[in-house]
Every structure is written in structure tokens, then in C-alpha cells.
Design an enzyme around this catalytic site. Structure first.
Site, PDB file in Angstrom:
ATOM      1  CD  GLN A 166      26.865   9.174 -59.947  1.00 34.76           C
ATOM      2  OE1 GLN A 166      26.499   9.975 -59.072  1.00 34.76           O
ATOM      3  NE2 GLN A 166      28.121   9.117 -60.373  1.00 34.76           N
ATOM      4  CG  ASN A 190      31.403  10.008 -51.768  1.00 33.90           C
ATOM      5  OD1 ASN A 190      30.167   9.926 -51.731  1.00 33.90           O
ATOM      6  ND2 ASN A 190      32.065  10.234 -52.883  1.00 33.90           N
ATOM      7  CB  SER A 233      35.456   4.788 -39.048  1.00 28.46           C
ATOM      8  OG  SER A 233      36.836   4.679 -39.212  1.00 28.46           O
ATOM      9  CD  GLN A 273      39.618   3.195 -37.847  1.00 27.66           C
ATOM     10  OE1 GLN A 273      39.809   1.991 -37.790  1.00 27.66           O
ATOM     11  NE2 GLN A 273      38.714   3.719 -38.658  1.00 27.66           N
ATOM     12  CG  HIS A 317      40.463   3.460 -42.747  1.00 28.64           C
ATOM     13  ND1 HIS A 317      40.278   2.779 -43.915  1.00 28.64           N
ATOM     14  CD2 HIS A 317      40.504   2.510 -41.778  1.00 28.64           C
ATOM     15  CE1 HIS A 317      40.201   1.478 -43.676  1.00 28.64           C
ATOM     16  NE2 HIS A 317      40.350   1.288 -42.391  1.00 28.64           N
ATOM     17  CD  GLU A 359      34.042   1.816 -37.914  1.00 25.31           C
ATOM     18  OE1 GLU A 359      34.835   2.784 -37.800  1.00 25.31           O
ATOM     19  OE2 GLU A 359      33.750   1.310 -39.005  1.00 25.31           O
ATOM     20  CG  HIS A 360      37.124  -0.567 -35.455  1.00 22.77           C
ATOM     21  ND1 HIS A 360      37.108   0.567 -36.229  1.00 22.77           N
ATOM     22  CD2 HIS A 360      36.806  -1.595 -36.282  1.00 22.77           C
ATOM     23  CE1 HIS A 360      36.814   0.239 -37.478  1.00 22.77           C
ATOM     24  NE2 HIS A 360      36.606  -1.061 -37.546  1.00 22.77           N
ATOM     25  CG  ASP A 410      39.771  -3.486 -40.338  1.00 23.54           C
ATOM     26  OD1 ASP A 410      38.703  -3.364 -39.730  1.00 23.54           O
ATOM     27  OD2 ASP A 410      40.684  -2.648 -40.286  1.00 23.54           O
ATOM     28  CD  GLU A 449      -6.851   1.574 -28.990  1.00 22.46           C
ATOM     29  OE1 GLU A 449      -6.858   1.366 -30.215  1.00 22.46           O
ATOM     30  OE2 GLU A 449      -5.852   1.450 -28.263  1.00 22.46           O
ATOM     31  CG  HIS A 501     -10.464  -2.263 -35.209  1.00 19.65           C
ATOM     32  ND1 HIS A 501     -10.701  -1.218 -36.059  1.00 19.65           N
ATOM     33  CD2 HIS A 501      -9.144  -2.573 -35.373  1.00 19.65           C
ATOM     34  CE1 HIS A 501      -9.571  -0.890 -36.693  1.00 19.65           C
ATOM     35  NE2 HIS A 501      -8.623  -1.705 -36.299  1.00 19.65           N
TER      36      HIS A 501
END
Lengths: 427, 427
Positions: free
Chosen positions: B183, B206, B229, B251, B254, B319-320, B353, B407, B412
Site C-alpha cells: 500500500q 519484504n 542477501s 549476515q 538478518h 552482495e557483500h 553496513d 530506413e 526524417h
């Protein structure tokens, strides 16, 4: 053309072409079929949609050379010069890696690398767009992408257009697959026996291509979603109405949904341009397409002054913007939403479509609000670099651990504290 | 943790979390409801999903100051220092407009402008992530975005977390809306009575947030689609197994789907790290989450040498990435797919981080193959500039017209030829 004299730009909210659910379902099922059946699905869809029985999906070197030999010398020369201009412009866009010691013991930076592989979609069917090959592939080559794949649907004669193959040969792209539509996008995203998957897919296409790009987005990268395109011209009575009319028509002949827009401070000039458009329109080979565009989408917008004209442009965020006023630089300074800006009366839009060097794959449909033309940065990415010395970690470790612990991430705090001398390990 | 000794990286193909059709339908209906009912829909969903009766969606200035007063002094100081570091790093990313006379009468260039407005999604619920505020909003502010909106779902107590509001106050963001989930994304994309629409939406969330971002993509811009991740650590026996284990766990805590990966040339070292992980894991407050991550997702990959280790990393595109080997720079040079690279044994991932300066919103799930960390370039766009003089047009007009005509775009060709002296107009 529709006149707008009251500043009401509500037409902007109706620009977007909503995809029917049916089209989305059809694209989803094409993608699923290509994922499961690979080349066989590609051949079936090419038969179904393009009416062509493909022997082989990959175009041979021999076919490329034969195609190039059928392209007129003058056109080959123009392609070569355009390619050289496009390469030179995009070479100015290449970002550099950097590292810097920002404090004692703290090195930060960015490592710039090219994508490994990209696919460039070149529209086909009845059209032949060698310029799309140049604009899609050259920035990738300049970025240093090792594998650049072109896909394009075969024409009615069973082949990709000569000009497209000639342009690919000119710039050294040799992996060309004759397949188009959603099935080509699926093949590039997920791979088939003939086509290895790529990291990113770029280039404009029809509604199905666009829906397919949105569908695979997230599994691979894509450039923006192309929609109907626009030209907006800001011109006053110092401009030649006949030239401006021709420029508006050059956009109108692309597509029934193309939107040619004149923004002017002079009603008299607007009337002149409108008459010229109507006259020149009748003499165009693509009169039918251009008429639909001019009469259903065309706008003439009256603005009180340059400031109001610029405000109108910033709301429209046009793909192409021509500034053909007494002092185009004055309005230029006020513009912040436009894909490509053509300054002065000799800078006709087709100069940029083919030749000048900047890219002609430009955000459409108002997306110049947030997107840029295709460029080298579309084909590179960077990695952050962080290097802390022992001393730097000791100096900052407490703050980092406090921050982490406040966020409830104890493991983060401990990873830092383990490296600290004499630190209390909590927990 | 799963050991991989044969170089088989098939687990990479199973990383993606496929969204159920049900979730997609639910997101589509939430977006439709917000489009039609505006604030009322936002309040209904906040009641339904967060269990909160919202009086007002916008957070007041007073509430922000009160929230900040409840945050410990040490944490406020860490937030301030982190903000300063993040600002300094991102200021190095600001690209400049340029124009250049590339040939007599030919000026080309790029005009760089900031987006007008952006929305930053900050995850909420049980968590409190002031660092997400800093990382999402500071690059936008540095880019020059005039309107930066934060959205975050209210916590169980009916408010956005204190630390989030304190961080917003520190960096000068004052438009904060207490709404989350699909939302919130719909409100940012299409607007409601309380929330004006924005040009781009960034920040992780999420599965519903991610699906909503993909849904609205094309109507507004989004950053990449965040997935589970990863951290990958390349380490050898010169590293401290206990430090590396702590980093892998930082990590793992998380998310159940986070993937901690050790790549090492030493089996003995791998065994040591594994034992340390198992030991430290039991002492973590988030042991349940971290265990799921370690035991279901964790990998220890044996590589023959540094080259093979780098090849594995480039396939993973983590990612890391931490490089904690005898000579981390040797491997660094071979890496081309990684979101953020931490060099040397003191550069623990949490340093980046929270604190060092580079962004922590980094491509996940292998998308570092084609994407970069969030940065100033995520909040700017550029317009191409093309200015041809009369002479430049005369010199190049024929080539441009020939190309256009080839073309099939006669309009043009004519737009250019109209400006040419003594040119024959065809058609």
C-alpha cells in the site's frame, strides 16, 4: 492538431498505453514455453508470428557479408561515419574506478566493471533499422562488454534486413539471432540451446517485447520500458514554420501513437506551423501513420513566455526536445526533464536519430522525469570498496557496535568488537 | 554448513524466491484499492496488516523531536558520524554536466539534473533501521532531489521507531508517512490525498513490497528488486577463524534466507571457521534466524587457488564480499561481480553496513552481475545535448538523409534536407 491555450495539460495523464490482460497472459505463456522447450519454442513462435520456417536461429558470417554487399555504398559510408560519431560520444561517458584514503587508515572507492553479456533487441518485421544496431550495441562495446548478442525478427523474405546485418558487421558484432517478440526476450533471459542467457536486455520493441521485458526484469536487468515517443518543439516567430513542421512530421511518421508537440509564445506562428504540417503531411509516403499521429496526438500549446514554455516542457518530459527560439540557451537553462535536447534551428531531430553521436534510445512517455538515454553507464556497474586499517577499526569500532546493537543486530556488533583490543564482548 | 569441494555451484540456480501467484494477486488488488480509495485504503490496510488505527498518515514535527529525545546520546552521535561519512562518500559520486565542441560547429554534451521527488521505503514492524534512512535518503539529498519522502510501517506501539525518526531529523527529511507494505508503494507511485506521487521509489522491503515495486515499475522508476542477501568471505589460514565466523553470522542474523558463504583454499581453515560458527551461533540473541540461515543456506567452498576463488565469487556475484587473505589486493584485481568489497581482515562487513560511507543498499541475489549499490546516480538523470551549426548541417546533411531514407523514414530525410542549401527535395 489540438490547440491548448489554457495551460491544461491533462492529456499527459492519458499517455500511457495500458496492456490488456490478454496480452500479458500471452506473454507469460510464451516465456514459459521458451523456458521449457528452448529452441523448439523459438522456431514454433517464429513460424506462428513471423510466418517463417527457421532452419537455424544464428545468422552465419557468410550471410552477414552477403547482406552487407547488397547495401548501397553511400549508406554504408553513412553507417560508418555514424558509428564513428556514436563511438566518440560514448567514449566520453566511460566512468573510472577510484580509491581514496579519506582518513588515516580508511580507504574508500569504487571499482567500475563492464557487464559480462548483453542482448540488444532490434525491431524488425517490415522495418529495417541499422541505426538501432549502432545505438544499442556501441555503448555496450565501449563499456567493455565481452559478449553482445543481437536479436531481431526475420523479415517476410526469411532474413534479418541487410542494413541491420551490415551495421552489425561494421561494429564487430557477430552473434546475431533471428528471433523477435516476447520469445526473443525469454531466450535472452533464460537461455536456449542456441542462445546463452545474458545479464541485461536493452532496446525498444513492440508491446509484447515491452511486456516480456517487464516480466523477466529482476532475473536479468533491462533498460527502460519503451512506450509511444514524443517530440516537443519550443519555437517562436524567428523560426521557419516549414522546418518545424517537417521536424514534427519526422516524429509523426514513426507510429500512430507518436506525439508531436509544438510549444510557442506566438499564436500566429502556431497557425503557420499547423498549415505547413497539413501540407507536408500529404506528401509523405507514410501519410497514413503520420496522419493518425498528427490528428489524434498532435498538440499546439500556447505559452505566455519562455518560463511558461519551459515549465510545460518539464511537465511533458519529452523524449526529444528542440529549442528553436531567438535565444535557445535561455530556455535550455530552465529545462530539467527531457531525453535529448536539440539546440538551435539547424539541430533537426534526425541529426540525433542517426548521426551526431548521442544515443537515440531515449526515455519515452514522460520517463525522462527519472531516466537517461541509453549509454555506457547502462552497461557497467560498480562495486564499493572499503578498507579499514587496525587503527581505523579501533577508532570507530565503538560507534559502529553501538549503532548495530541499537538496531537489534547483536551479531553485527560482535563482529566488530571481536577485532577491538580490550573490548567487552556482550551477550 | 554445506561443503562444496567439486566446484559445483548449482545452488546458485535455486537462489531466487519465486513469488506465489496468490501474493501477486493480493498485491495487484492492494494497488488497485489505493489507486481508487486513496488514504482510506491506506488506513484500512494499516489496520489489517499492522493492527494500527491511524489518525493521521503524516508524522508531525513534534513527534519526530520527541522520538529523537528518546534515543541514547551515544547512538545519536553514531548516527551523526555515520551520516557525515555517508554524505562525504556520496558527494564524490556527483556527475557534472558537460558540453564540448567536438568539431567545427558541432557541440555535444550531457546536462545532469536531479529527479524532482523520490520515496524511500524503510522496513519497519519489529525492526528499527535508522541506517536504512541514512543510506536511502542521503544519496538523494546529495543528488539535489527537492522532495524526499520516507514511508515506513508503524510498529506495534502505533508509531514509527524512534531511531528511524531521529535519523530523518538528523539529515533534514521532514515528509514521513507511517504506512508500509504494497500500500505504501502504491501511494508513492500514484498518490493519495496525503501523499503526492514521486518519480522514483527505492529501498528494500519484504516480498509484498518487492512485488509492488515490480508492479508499478514503468509508471515510476524503482531501484533494483531486493532479494535474500549474501556475504561471501574469501579467507585463508592467515585470517582469524573466529573473526570470519562472526562476519558470516552478522549476515546470517538478518534473515532465514540470508546466505553466508566462505570460500577458502584451506580445508583445515574451513573446518575451524565452521566450528566457530557453530559455537558463536548459540550465543546470538537471533539464534533461531541465524541457525536457519547457517544450516540451510550456509556454504563452505573449497578453491584450488586465488584464481579459482575469484572465479567462484564472480559466479556468485555476492552482495557483500570480504577478502581476508594474505594478499587481498591480488584477488581484488580478479573480481568483477560483487556489490561491496571489504578489503583486509579489519574491514568487517558491519563497518560498511553502518558507517564507512558507501551505501548498504546493494544488489542482492546475484544481481551485482548487472547492478550497482544505490548511489547519487540512482537519483539523477541526464539529457543529451546536440547543437549543429548551419555549416555542420550542410556538411553532414546528405549522409543523414541517405541513412534515414534507407530506413524508410522519408520524413526524417526531408526535415534535414529542408535546411540544406540547393538540396533536391524528394517525393
Amino acid at each position: 492538431m489540438e490547440w491548448i491555450k489554457d495551460g491544461n495539460l491533462d492529456f499527459l495523464n492519458k499517455r500511457k498505453v495500458e496492456a490488456k490482460e490478454e496480452a500479458q497472459k500471452s506473454v507469460a505463456s510464451i516465456i514459459a514455453a521458451v523456458k521449457s522447450d528452448g529452441d523448439e519454442a523459438l522456431k514454433n513462435y517464429t513460424k506462428q508470428f513471423d510466418g517463417i520456417d527457421l532452419d537455424s536461429i544464428r545468422v552465419t558470417e557468410e550471410a552477414m557479408h552477403e547482406a552487407a554487399s547488397r547495401v548501397p555504398e553511400q549508406v554504408l559510408k553513412a553507417i560508418k561515419q555514424a558509428a564513428s560519431n556514436i563511438r566518440a560520444f560514448h567514449e566520453k561517458q566511460v566512468p573510472k574506478s577510484w580509491t581514496e584514503t579519506v582518513k588515516e587508515g580508511v580507504v574508500l572507492g569504487q571499482k567500475v566493471t563492464a557487464l559480462d553479456s548483453v542482448g540488444v533487441y532490434v525491431p524488425g518485421g517490415t522495418a529495417c533499422y541499422p541505426s538501432s544496431v549502432l545505438m544499442g550495441a556501441i555503448p555496450a562495446l565501449v563499456a567493455g562488454v565481452k559478449r553482445v548478442v543481437l536479436v531481431s525478427p526475420p523479415q517476410k523474405n526469411g532474413w534479418i534486413a541487410d542494413g541491420v546485418l551490415a551495421a552489425a558487421l561494421e561494429i564487430g558484432v557477430h552473434e546475431i539471432d533471428q528471433v523477435g517478440g516476447a520469445q526473443a526476450i525469454a531466450a535472452l533471459a533464460y537461455g536456449t540451446e542456441s542462445i546463452k542467457p545474458v545479464d541485461k536486455i536493452v532496446g525498444p520493441g513492440n508491446l509484447y517485447v515491452m511486456l516480456a521485458k517487464k516480466h523477466v526484469f529482476g532475473d536479468v536487468a533491462i533498460d527502460s520500458l519503451a512506450g509511444p515517443s514524443e517530440i516537443a518543439v519550443v519555437a517562436d516567430e524567428t523560426a521557419d514554420a516549414s522546418w518545424i513542421a517537417a521536424d514534427l512530421l519526422s516524429q509523426a511518421e514513426h507510429d500512430r501513437l507518436s506525439m508531436p508537440i509544438l510549444v510557442t509564445t506566438s499564436e500566429a506562428f502556431g497557425i503557420k506551423v499547423e498549415k505547413e504540417v497539413e501540407k507536408q503531411l500529404q506528401e509523405l509516403p507514410r501519410v497514413e501513420i503520420a496522419s493518425a499521429s498528427v490528428y489524434k496526438q498532435g498538440k499546439i500549446i500556447l505559452a505566455a513566455d519562455g518560463h511558461e514554455a519551459a515549465a510545460v516542457i518539464n511537465r511533458i518530459a519529452p523524449e526529444h526536445l528542440e529549442l528553436a527560439t531567438r535565444d535557445p540557451h535561455e530556455i535550455f537553462d530552465l529545462i530539467h526533464n527531457a531525453g535529448a535536447i536539440f539546440l538551435g534551428k539547424y539541430s533537426s531531430e534526425p541529426v540525433g536519430d542517426y548521426f551526431a553521436g548521442p544515443n537515440h534510445i531515449i526515455p519515452t512517455n514522460g520517463s525522462a522525469r527519472y531516466a537517461s538515454p541509453l549509454g555506457v553507464e547502462s552497461f557497467i556497474k560498480h562495486s564499493s570498496i572499503i578498507e579499514y586499517s587496525d587503527e581505523a577499526l579501533q577508532a570507530n569500532g565503538q560507534a559502529i557496535a553501538a549503532f548495530a546493537r541499537f538496531e537489534g543486530l547483536e551479531g553485527h556488533a560482535r563482529a566488530v568488537e571481536k577485532r577491538m583490543k580490550g573490548a567487552v564482548i556482550h551477550g
